[in-house]
Design a protein around this motif. Structure first.
Motif, PDB file in Angstrom:
ATOM      1  N   ASP A  97       1.003  -1.374   0.155  1.00 37.40           N
ATOM      2  CA  ASP A  97      -0.029  -0.112  -0.156  1.00 37.40           C
ATOM      3  C   ASP A  97       1.001   1.194   0.026  1.00 37.40           C
ATOM      4  O   ASP A  97       1.737   1.590   0.934  1.00 37.40           O
ATOM      5  N   SER A 100      -0.977   6.545  -2.118  1.00 31.48           N
ATOM      6  CA  SER A 100      -1.988   6.884  -1.308  1.00 31.48           C
ATOM      7  C   SER A 100      -2.192   8.494  -0.849  1.00 31.48           C
ATOM      8  O   SER A 100      -2.521   8.706   0.171  1.00 31.48           O
ATOM      9  N   ASN A 102      -4.392  12.198  -1.132  1.00 35.96           N
ATOM     10  CA  ASN A 102      -5.804  12.601  -0.797  1.00 35.96           C
ATOM     11  C   ASN A 102      -6.473  13.500  -1.958  1.00 35.96           C
ATOM     12  O   ASN A 102      -5.660  14.033  -2.506  1.00 35.96           O
ATOM     13  N   HIS A 137      -4.008   3.461  -2.181  1.00 36.64           N
ATOM     14  CA  HIS A 137      -5.186   3.700  -1.211  1.00 36.64           C
ATOM     15  C   HIS A 137      -5.418   5.097  -1.211  1.00 36.64           C
ATOM     16  O   HIS A 137      -4.988   5.859   0.018  1.00 36.64           O
ATOM     17  N   TYR A 286     -10.635   6.948  10.364  1.00 35.94           N
ATOM     18  CA  TYR A 286      -9.466   6.459   9.668  1.00 35.94           C
ATOM     19  C   TYR A 286      -8.940   5.075   9.851  1.00 35.94           C
ATOM     20  O   TYR A 286      -8.790   4.149   9.083  1.00 35.94           O
ATOM     21  N   ASP A 290      -8.955   1.334   7.701  1.00 37.53           N
ATOM     22  CA  ASP A 290      -7.972   0.604   7.736  1.00 37.53           C
ATOM     23  C   ASP A 290      -8.013  -0.800   8.237  1.00 37.53           C
ATOM     24  O   ASP A 290      -7.608  -1.587   7.605  1.00 37.53           O
ATOM     25  N   PHE A 318      -0.728   2.925  12.776  1.00 37.65           N
ATOM     26  CA  PHE A 318      -0.652   1.582  12.194  1.00 37.65           C
ATOM     27  C   PHE A 318      -0.412   0.429  13.276  1.00 37.65           C
ATOM     28  O   PHE A 318      -0.869  -0.674  13.281  1.00 37.65           O
TER      29      PHE A 318
HETATM   30  N1  ARG Z   1      -3.965   8.924   2.425  1.00 34.63           N
HETATM   31  C1  ARG Z   1      -3.199   8.795   3.628  1.00 34.63           C
HETATM   32  C2  ARG Z   1      -2.307  10.239   4.099  1.00 34.63           C
HETATM   33  O1  ARG Z   1      -2.278  10.988   3.086  1.00 34.63           O
HETATM   34  C3  ARG Z   1      -2.212   7.698   3.544  1.00 34.63           C
HETATM   35  C4  ARG Z   1      -2.829   6.604   3.281  1.00 34.63           C
HETATM   36  C5  ARG Z   1      -1.892   5.260   3.598  1.00 34.63           C
HETATM   37  N2  ARG Z   1      -2.503   4.210   3.440  1.00 34.63           N
HETATM   38  C6  ARG Z   1      -3.446   3.744   4.524  1.00 34.63           C
HETATM   39  N3  ARG Z   1      -3.894   2.354   4.117  1.00 34.63           N
HETATM   40  N4  ARG Z   1      -3.868   4.058   5.492  1.00 34.63           N
HETATM   41  O2  ARG Z   1      -2.104  10.468   5.036  1.00 34.63           O
END
Ligand code: ARG
Length: 547
Positions: A97, A100, A102, A137, A286, A290, A318
């Motif tokens: 992943d 990713s 936004n 993602h 969030y 996940d 995480f």
């Molecule tokens: N979109 C998130 C950001 O910009 C990162 C995502 C990372 N991947 C995940 N599965 N949470 O901070």
């Protein structure tokens, strides 16, 4: 039993490899380490591998490899399409992943690093034989969309949207957000728009899709330039319908409970702070997404491991998500690969808007600076070709500047270092590759119709031996880079190899050497070119034949 580890000797007088097994064992057995080393040596059957085994100092075993064995191994490595790297991932699946970004926000430096590091891991794991599923993602769901819809409806400048869609989306978002902070009525309206979107209101859905398309167009341009492709681009939205089920499961398994109106998973055993999975206003967050994502990936792909690449600020997130998934019974190995921020000294980029670095401008600048280098090096090359090579060099420089550093340190990016032709840089290695590859061409020109492969590799000078030993370390460099999630290990190796090659090239004649020695040297050259080319390719860096 203690682990038997053999490592590359730190100094030539210690042989080629060193083993401290006797010392580890001595502690356990309460015996004298030198005596154990003696026993090991007299019982080792390494006749064809090692030419000498010696006890050194307190009980080290110094190993000097047999020249013929080294030649045999190097020849085998050279004829293997995988260059001696074992397919440790055969039959295994890994989800990676990365990137990713936004929706409606420009990619920030963290996403750029995630894209470059994640893509290198993607390539490394594929090379090890893993089935890799790379997933971008996207952040394409959540409370920000109510605010954005209100901003879009009320503050949009259509011309600005045409010129720079993502910047304009961000601008209207920021404006609407600021208003929501001071105007409760506005905030209520934003919430209503969000609820409408979540309930499938066609107008809001259409707007939301438009935000995604506009953002993806920009992201895609960057991916194309970086030569990055994903197997999947599933945003957070892909999982939103699964969230109520996740909550049910957490409650049924007794993992989540109400606390001050919110639903929370306590992680005291793991010594982690509690994790909110449903806010007091009923919204998921969030972490919830996940957790759903992990469950969905497990049921769909049955991966052995799942790797996430983000900046250091998401470590706690995480840890919590992984802990909760383990409590839910997930067996896949979950790993968070985090990296520090990249520092950009003032004036590094010619185009900056506020604090946002336009990545596209950065890449433009890299390419135009590289073009100047190519023009200087190859003035006779047709301009179109010069441009093409400048692209490979410019992009390679940006990637290598990132990948050559230990990801967990703060990286300071400077153009001088990234584009240097003398130091440890992408262009330096690309240039080394081009020069090495050209030796083969020169040989073919001078000695046409010879079957190079029919001449054996020979060791006639110490530097040839050093070079062969360096080639034999390629598989370790690849394995360590992948398993430790540090492409920098491979980058360091490639730089070292190119330096050893340069000593070789400067100190022994090639085309002027006598027959046999000449062919052996040209063959070695070809092997270095293959290893260097493959290594750079694993880092996502192209290798033009000329620079
Ligand atoms: N979109 C998130 C950001 O910009 C990162 C995502 C990372 N991947 C995940 N599965 N949470 O901070």
């Amino acid at each position: 039993m203690a682990d038997l580890t053999v490592s590359v000797a730190t100094r030539p007088e210690f042989g080629d490899y060193q083993c401290n097994y006797a010392m580890t064992l001595a502690k356990r057995l309460g015996r004298n380490p030198r005596e154990i080393a003696g026993d090991v040596i007299s019982n080792a059957r390494l006749d064809d591998v090692a030419s000498s085994l010696e006890i050194a100092g307190p009980g080290f075993i110094n190993i000097r490899l047999n020249d013929d064995w080294c030649i045999k191994m190097a020849t085998t490595l050279a004829s293997d399409p995988n260059l001696g790297v074992p397919l440790t991932g055969a039959g295994r699946t890994v989800v990676i992943d990365y990137s990713s970004p936004n929706v409606a926000k420009p990619m920030h430096i963290g996403h750029i690093r995630s894209t470059i590091i994640g893509n290198a891991l993607d390539r490394l794991y594929r090379f090890l034989g893993y089935r890799v599923i790379s997933d971008n993602h996207l952040g394409d769901w959540g409370t920000q969309f109510g605010i954005l819809i209100m901003g879009y409806r009320n503050f949009l400048d259509p011309k600005a949207l045409d010129d720079d869609p993502v910047a304009e989306l961000e601008r209207v978002y920021v404006k609407s957000y600021a208003k929501s902070e001071e105007d409760p009525e506005w905030l209520a309206k934003c919430r209503r728009e969000l609820v409408k979107l979540q309930e499938g209101d066609p107008e809001n859905l259409e707007m939301w899709r438009k935000f995604i398309t506009l953002s993806m167009d920009e992201f895609q341009r960057i991916y194309d330039r970086l030569n990055v492709r994903f197997d999947l681009t599933r945003g957070e939205s892909h999982y939103h319908q699964m969230l109520p089920d996740v909550i049910d499961r957490l409650i049924k398994q007794g993992l989540a409970r109400e606390s001050e109106g919110a639903l929370v998973v306590f992680l005291d055993e793991e010594k982690l702070p509690p994790c909110i999975v449903r806010k007091s206003d009923g919204a998921f967050n969030y972490a919830t997404t996940d957790i759903a994502t992990v469950l969905s990936r497990i049921s769909e792909f049955n991966p052995d491991r799942i790797i996430y690449v983000t900046d250091e600020r998401q470590q706690l997130h995480f840890k919590q998500v992984f802990a909760i998934c383990r409590k839910l019974g997930c067996k896949a190995r979950m790993e968070h690969v985090w990296f520090g921020l990249m520092r950009l000294p003032e004036g590094t980029f010619s185009t900056r808007q506020g604090n946002v670095i336009k990545l596209e401008r950065l890449l433009d600048e890299a390419e135009s600076r590289a073009l100047a280098i190519v023009r200087q090096n190859s003035p006779d090359m047709p301009p179109e070709r010069q441009k093409e090579i400048a692209k490979a060099v410019g992009i390679g420089a940006v990637k290598y500047a990132d990948l050559s550093q230990n990801p967990q340190t703060t990286v300071v990016f400077t153009w001088e270092k990234a584009l240097s032709l003398e130091g440890n840089s992408g262009p330096y290695l690309q240039y080394a590759y081009a020069r090495i590859a050209s030796v083969r061409d020169k040989y073919a020109e001078r000695f046409p119709n010879r079957d190079l492969q029919s001449f054996p590799i020979r060791i006639t000078e110490p530097v040839e031996r050093t070079l062969i030993l360096a080639l034999l370390r390629f598989p370790d460099a690849v394995l360590n880079a992948a398993h430790q999630h540090k492409p920098s290990i491979l980058a360091d190796y490639l730089y070292e190899l190119s330096q050893i090659y340069s000593t070789f090239y400067q100190n022994v004649p090639f085309l002027k050497a006598e027959e046999g020695v000449r062919e052996s040297r040209v063959r070695l050259c070809g092997m270095v070119a293959n290893v260097l080319g493959k290594g750079l390719n694993l880092l996502g860096i192209q290798t033009p034949e000329r620079i």
